[in-house]
Design an enzyme around this catalytic site. Structure first.
Site, mmCIF file in Angstrom:
data_model
loop_
_atom_site.group_PDB
_atom_site.id
_atom_site.type_symbol
_atom_site.label_atom_id
_atom_site.label_comp_id
_atom_site.label_asym_id
_atom_site.label_seq_id
_atom_site.Cartn_x
_atom_site.Cartn_y
_atom_site.Cartn_z
ATOM 1 N N ASP A 259 24.370 -20.791 4.588
ATOM 2 C CA ASP A 259 23.554 -20.857 3.184
ATOM 3 C C ASP A 259 24.673 -20.142 2.274
ATOM 4 O O ASP A 259 25.091 -20.684 1.447
ATOM 5 C CB ASP A 259 22.386 -20.092 3.194
ATOM 6 C CG ASP A 259 21.142 -20.545 4.121
ATOM 7 O OD1 ASP A 259 21.469 -21.639 4.759
ATOM 8 O OD2 ASP A 259 20.320 -19.907 4.590
ATOM 9 N N HIS B 65 19.748 -14.657 4.610
ATOM 10 C CA HIS B 65 20.039 -16.111 4.638
ATOM 11 C C HIS B 65 20.862 -16.310 5.848
ATOM 12 O O HIS B 65 21.561 -15.365 6.343
ATOM 13 C CB HIS B 65 20.896 -16.440 3.354
ATOM 14 C CG HIS B 65 19.968 -16.688 2.300
ATOM 15 N ND1 HIS B 65 19.536 -18.018 1.927
ATOM 16 C CD2 HIS B 65 19.464 -16.216 1.143
ATOM 17 C CE1 HIS B 65 18.795 -18.206 0.782
ATOM 18 N NE2 HIS B 65 18.748 -17.153 0.269
ATOM 19 N N HIS C 18 21.122 -16.192 -4.501
ATOM 20 C CA HIS C 18 21.661 -15.194 -4.925
ATOM 21 C C HIS C 18 23.269 -15.109 -4.765
ATOM 22 O O HIS C 18 23.975 -14.544 -5.651
ATOM 23 C CB HIS C 18 21.111 -14.083 -4.009
ATOM 24 C CG HIS C 18 19.751 -13.711 -4.339
ATOM 25 N ND1 HIS C 18 18.868 -14.416 -3.841
ATOM 26 C CD2 HIS C 18 19.238 -12.744 -5.006
ATOM 27 C CE1 HIS C 18 17.581 -13.817 -4.111
ATOM 28 N NE2 HIS C 18 17.790 -12.725 -4.886
#
Length: 384
Positions: free
Chosen positions: A304, A300, A257
């Site tokens: 990340d 996350h 994302h």
């Protein structure tokens, strides 16, 4: 050559010609009329007979009209030549005349590359889902951001909505760009490359879930048919939680994302005109808030998001540095050419020898009737 022929053959006149047209009174004697007398002016004595006077006046008027026509012809020629000489001819080498070919077939190759990598990513996610340790056995790793910010359940939905808005804005902007073939294949190449990196990092290091709130789908172990259905479900839903297709765990390092939010903004910024600063600021706010909401939703780890940001921005900047600086491509001391994707870059950008300008154009060709009217209007303007 007569002046009228010069006007009719005006297309052969080159812009670099300099023509000075002057009208001077010829020093030739006045024309002789039928009775042997010169053309008389107003101050000259009147003819001896009325018949000769009428004939002389008629011949004089005829000669005057001829001189006026010649003057008008010379003035028209001079104005046309001056209009054409106002343009400055810029010498452009033939090498740079066609420096931005579309080459849609290369764009198709980049599309196949990105589609294959995205499909491969879904396969890797399905494989590593079977290796994710149970959260009762391996609790979430400590994260400094999670220590200070409590989880907000709806934050990850904001991330996906912002990402969809950014992707939609980029598609609309891309639709009106003139050199979309070059820009699209750059976008496809970077999507494929960044998700290829993601496949490597996800596979070699499988992190536990970042929060106990996460619900993972049951493991299938040796059920190959079930794994295929999961791959198809993940592809059909685009890997979004909004569509209910993201029920697998393990795809944490690094954040996909974050890649999409950051990459969409970078392309919007690079290929939008400078005067649209307000548009860039809106897109930056959407991208930044989307990335921040990933952490607020505890979907996350912080590492990340950080790795995804650095991988996306550096790949984008390295690629465009090489693309916009043609001298770097063959430079012996160019360390950017040592990347593994440099041969792919040379293939995609071989005939692009300059920076792609931000030029918008109407993507649908005008009907023939509209084009004909446009030519008539332009032709009328050129006659003014």
């Amino acid at each position: 050559m007569a002046a009228s022929e010069l006007i009719q053959d005006s297309d052969d006149i080159r812009p670099h010609l300099e023509v000075n047209v002057t009208t001077t009174d010829p020093e030739t004697p006045p024309p002789i009329i039928a009775n042997g007398n010169p053309v008389c002016h107003a101050s000259s004595p009147t003819p001896s007979s009325p018949a000769d006077g009428k004939k002389t006046a008629h011949e004089g008027n005829k000669m005057l009209r001829s001189i006026l026509k010649q003057n008008q012809l010379i003035q028209s020629l001079s104005s046309r030549l001056q209009r054409r000489c106002d343009y400055v001819k810029i010498a452009v080498s033939e090498e740079c005349a066609d420096h931005l070919p579309a080459e849609w077939w290369k764009t198709g190759v980049a599309l196949l590359y990105s589609v294959f990598i995205l499909f491969f990513t879904t396969v890797i996610i399905t494989v590593i889902h079977e290796r994710v340790p149970d959260k009762s056995v391996s609790p979430p790793l400590p994260d400094k951001f999670f220590d200070y910010v409590d989880r907000v359940p709806w934050a990850f939905t904001v991330t996906e909505v912002n990402g969809l808005i950014l992707c939609g804005l980029w598609l609309v902007q891309l639709f009106f760009l003139k050199h979309k073939a070059i820009i699209v294949r750059r976008c496809f190449f970077m999507i494929g490359t960044l998700y290829l990196y993601r496949c490597v990092t996800m596979y070699i290091t499988t992190l536990p879930v970042p929060g106990k709130h996460m619900v993972c789908a049951p493991k299938l172990y040796n059920d190959s048919t079930g794994k295929i259905w999961r791959i198809l479900s993940l592809i059909s839903g685009g890997g979004l939680s909004l569509t209910g297709s993201q029920l697998m765990c393990g795809d944490f390092l690094y954040s996909g994302h974050t890649v999409m939010c950051t990459l969409s903004y970078l392309f919007i910024q690079e290929y939008s005109p400078r005067w649209m600063w307000w548009y860039r600021w809106i897109c930056w706010c959407l991208s930044a808030s989307g990335v921040l909401c990933i952490l607020i939703g505890h979907e996350h780890y912080s590492i990340d998001v950080v790795i995804a940001y650095f991988a996306t921005t550096r790949t984008f900047w390295w690629y465009h540095t090489m693309a916009n600086t043609h001298a770097l491509r063959q430079a012996p001391n160019n360390f950017l050419s040592r990347t593994w994707w440099n041969p792919i870059f040379n293939f995609l950008e071989k005939n692009v020898r300059t920076t792609v300008p931000v030029v918008f154009s109407w993507p649908v060709a005008l009907p023939s009737s509209c084009r004909q009217r446009y030519r008539i209007v332009e032709g009328g303007r050129s006659e003014d």
